[in-house]
Design an enzyme around this catalytic site. Sequence first.
Site, PDB file in Angstrom:
ATOM      1  N   SER A  15       0.830  -1.215   0.000  1.00 30.93           N
ATOM      2  CA  SER A  15       0.000   0.000   0.000  1.00 30.93           C
ATOM      3  C   SER A  15       0.862   1.262   0.000  1.00 30.93           C
ATOM      4  CB  SER A  15      -0.982   0.005   1.179  1.00 30.93           C
ATOM      5  OG  SER A  15      -0.297   0.171   2.389  1.00 30.93           O
ATOM      6  N   HIS A 113       8.768   3.090   8.962  1.00 30.89           N
ATOM      7  CA  HIS A 113       8.553   2.203  10.114  1.00 30.89           C
ATOM      8  C   HIS A 113       7.308   2.667  10.877  1.00 30.89           C
ATOM      9  CE1 HIS A 113       9.654  -0.532  13.354  1.00 30.89           C
ATOM     10  NE2 HIS A 113       9.279   0.434  14.183  1.00 30.89           N
ATOM     11  N   HIS A 175      -1.170   3.275   8.887  1.00 31.27           N
ATOM     12  CA  HIS A 175      -0.996   3.128   7.440  1.00 31.27           C
ATOM     13  C   HIS A 175      -1.450   4.385   6.694  1.00 31.27           C
ATOM     14  CE1 HIS A 175      -0.303  -1.312   6.458  1.00 31.27           C
ATOM     15  NE2 HIS A 175       0.463  -0.626   5.652  1.00 31.27           N
TER      16      HIS A 175
END
Length: 206
Positions: A15, A113, A175
């Site tokens: 993604s 990260h 995300h």
Amino acid sequence: MKRLQLGILGSGKGSNFVALHKAIAEGRLAADIRVVVSDIASAPILLRAKEFGLPAAALPAGKFRTKLEPEIEEELVAILRRNQCEWVILAGYMRVVKAPLLEAFAGKIINIHPSLLPKFKGLEAWRQALEAGESETGCTVHIVTPGIDEGPVLAQAKVPVLEGDTPETLHQRIHAAEHRLFPATLQRIAESPAGIEPLKAQPLML
Ligand code: GRF
């Protein structure tokens, strides 16, 4: 402005790679994706790359669990060079990179990260933050050095931990922040006349 020539490495969903591709298509990121390489032949990231018409290669890691066999890492360097990559972007790449790649692309390997480093290095950083009872976590874009999740920070975005969060809901929120932070950080590199050095001194905070 010079466009960044990117080689993308990923092991999973991809993604973040899709977010970078979208930012390039929308003119928010001055870059070209030269090649996408995965250690997992069936990884969705490779399928997405092929859908976009980009060169995509599977390079299985060999006998080790967390790193690549040195000969395979040399082959990875060769693939990146052959495709004229200048920057190596780790977008969910689940292998520890070692000397062959670190030396070939010194200071030009960038990782994302899912925590506010230096907090919560390693795997499932969102779960670590939830279990530690943090009220906020986030994501970090940093330069890759031999120490895992330890290189100079280029950018961070904060994400709240909400009442009733599960590891999954928290990871989803992180995300979404990653998809904004990663293209914005790379664009900052593209726009910096003096290169990446001054950006280390003043990390982007979103
Ligand atoms: C992201 O959470 C990233 O921070 C971590 O691996 C995940 C990759 O997700 N390094 P995706 O494959 O980009 O969807």
